[in-house]
Design an enzyme around this catalytic site. Structure first.
Site, short mmCIF file in Angstrom:
data_model
loop_
_atom_site.label_atom_id
_atom_site.label_comp_id
_atom_site.label_asym_id
_atom_site.label_seq_id
_atom_site.Cartn_x
_atom_site.Cartn_y
_atom_site.Cartn_z
N LEU A 20 33.12 47.32 14.78
CA LEU A 20 33.13 47.05 16.22
C LEU A 20 34.09 45.92 16.57
O LEU A 20 34.47 45.12 15.71
CB LEU A 20 31.72 46.71 16.70
CG LEU A 20 30.68 47.84 16.53
CD1 LEU A 20 29.31 47.37 16.97
CD2 LEU A 20 31.10 49.08 17.29
N CYS A 21 34.46 45.88 17.83
CA CYS A 21 35.33 44.85 18.38
C CYS A 21 34.80 43.47 17.98
O CYS A 21 33.58 43.26 18.04
CB CYS A 21 35.35 45.00 19.90
SG CYS A 21 36.31 43.76 20.76
N PRO A 22 35.63 42.60 17.54
CA PRO A 22 37.09 42.61 17.47
C PRO A 22 37.64 42.98 16.08
O PRO A 22 38.83 42.79 15.83
CB PRO A 22 37.46 41.17 17.82
CG PRO A 22 36.39 40.38 17.15
CD PRO A 22 35.12 41.23 17.33
N ASP A 47 35.80 52.54 17.26
CA ASP A 47 35.29 51.69 18.33
C ASP A 47 35.99 52.03 19.64
O ASP A 47 37.22 51.96 19.73
CB ASP A 47 35.52 50.22 17.98
CG ASP A 47 35.00 49.27 19.04
OD1 ASP A 47 34.21 49.70 19.90
OD2 ASP A 47 35.38 48.08 19.00
N ASP A 53 41.95 47.34 23.32
CA ASP A 53 42.31 46.18 22.51
C ASP A 53 43.63 46.34 21.75
O ASP A 53 44.44 45.42 21.70
CB ASP A 53 41.20 45.85 21.51
CG ASP A 53 39.91 45.41 22.17
OD1 ASP A 53 39.96 45.05 23.37
OD2 ASP A 53 38.87 45.43 21.50
#
Length: 83
Positions: A20-22, A47, A53
């Protein structure tokens, strides 16, 4: 004087699926930091935030997002290091 054609090396593959982010962008950043200019990196990510992003990261850092492609839940981002 003879001209020599240099073969392009295979792209670096980063498997960031199920992260998942980041984390996908952090893995991309780490690979770009050590790669020579012109290197192509393929980032695999699932994600949904990576859709925002990765392009933003590339634009901010001056790298080129060559293409994106989707295969089921996985998106592949093809990035070329600037320089």
């Amino acid at each position: 004087m003879a001209l020599t054609t240099l073969a392009m090396s295979d792209p670096i593959l980063i498997d960031a699926r199920d992260l998942l982010c980041p984390l996908p962008v952090l893995r991309l950043r780490k690979a770009l930091a050590t790669a020579p200019p012109g290197t192509e990196i393929h980032l695999l990510a699932t994600d949904p935030a990576a859709h925002i992003d990765v392009p933003h990261f590339c634009a901010e850092q001056g790298h080129t997002l060559l293409a994106t492609s989707e295969n089921g839940p996985t998106t592949t981002y093809q990035v070329k290091k600037s320089g």
